[in-house]
Design an enzyme around this catalytic site. Structure first.
Site, short mmCIF file in Angstrom:
data_model
loop_
_atom_site.label_atom_id
_atom_site.label_comp_id
_atom_site.label_asym_id
_atom_site.label_seq_id
_atom_site.Cartn_x
_atom_site.Cartn_y
_atom_site.Cartn_z
N ASP A 165 0.87 -1.17 0.00
CA ASP A 165 0.00 0.00 0.00
C ASP A 165 0.91 1.22 0.00
O ASP A 165 1.69 1.42 0.94
CB ASP A 165 -0.89 0.02 1.24
CG ASP A 165 -1.94 -1.09 1.21
OD1 ASP A 165 -2.49 -1.34 0.13
OD2 ASP A 165 -2.19 -1.70 2.27
N ASP A 205 -13.77 -3.31 -2.06
CA ASP A 205 -13.66 -3.06 -0.62
C ASP A 205 -15.06 -3.20 -0.03
O ASP A 205 -15.97 -2.44 -0.38
CB ASP A 205 -13.11 -1.66 -0.35
CG ASP A 205 -11.68 -1.49 -0.86
OD1 ASP A 205 -10.96 -2.50 -0.94
OD2 ASP A 205 -11.29 -0.35 -1.18
#
Length: 250
Positions: free
Chosen positions: A11, A130
């Site tokens: 990330d 998500d």
């Protein structure tokens, strides 16, 4: 049967690797280029690079950093963040990405999935989802988890598959960074609802969590970040442990 894949995730925020809990409280996790080299040496099957603030900041993914990382890798490399056009994808593939991941842009314009799949092939298109359980329903979230949509997770993954997605990267926001284990419930439901590969993400904390997600769901890949970044689980040892449980890994 597809062999199971172990996939570290980088990330990226401001050019460095970060990790948080439930998409918040980010902390520095190291240099992405060095981590990528380390994971390839340790036997990672693939690597995912997500520029987690690109969409929120309305900018494109760092193509230069993608190029640098890709030059160090021979394993498949998926890149996501701020991708919203054929030109964006072409730039990243030319920089060395093997697959691209789209999330918010796909929700805003589902036709984008079809356009990209037609141009580059479904095998290149990963739709990242998500998901969070809210009042008993699994909802898709976008903009780095900050915005809840009106899309139910199971409906959306089926729509994405029909549009031409080659793979789903499913992140449980409830599990993200908690190290309490993968969200077996939603992973199982999604993997049984569609015919394309599903990568489980969010919640890995110990080797048993990887065993569980592979034995109890149809997920073909398991993605994790902090347990790898901070040395809590070694990829080589994890694969040996999975093999000892008769789980076929690459």
């Amino acid at each position: 049967m597809l062999k199971k894949r172990i996939i570290p995730c980088l990330d990226i925020k401001d050019g460095t690797t970060v990790k948080g809990v439930n998409f918040e409280g980010l902390r520095n996790a190291g240099d992405p280029v060095e981590l990528a080299k380390k994971y390839e040496l340790e036997g990672a099957d693939e690597l995912v690079f997500l520029d987690i603030t690109a969409t929120l900041e309305e900018r494109k993914t760092f193509a230069g950093l993608v190029r640098t990382i890709a030059s160090e890798l021979s394993i498949p490399f998926t890149v996501g963040g701020g991708i919203s056009s054929v030109e964006d994808v072409r730039l990243l593939l030319e920089a060395g990405a093997d697959k691209i991941s789209i999330n918010s842009s796909a929700v805003r314009d589902p036709d984008l999935i079809s356009v990209l799949a037609k141009e580059f092939g479904s095998q290149c298109i990963v739709v990242a989802v998500d998901t969070r359980l809210v009042n008993g329903t699994d909802w898709v979230h976008i903009k780095g988890g900050r915005e809840r949509t009106r899309l139910r997770t199971l409906d959306w993954v089926q729509q994405a598959e029909a549009a031409g997605a080659g793979e789903i990267l499913l992140t449980s926001m409830d599990g993200d960074g908690t190290k309490n284990g993968f969200d077996l419930r939603i992973t199982r439901q999604v993997a049984e609802h569609i015919g394309i590969p599903v990568i489980a993400s969010g919640g890995a904390g110990k080797t048993e969590d990887f065993q569980q997600v592979f034995l109890e769901t149809k997920a073909t890949g398991a993605l994790a970040a902090s347990v790898f970044h901070f040395g809590e689980i070694g990829i080589r040892e994890l694969k040996k442990e999975l093999q000892s449980k008769n789980i076929a890994v690459r």
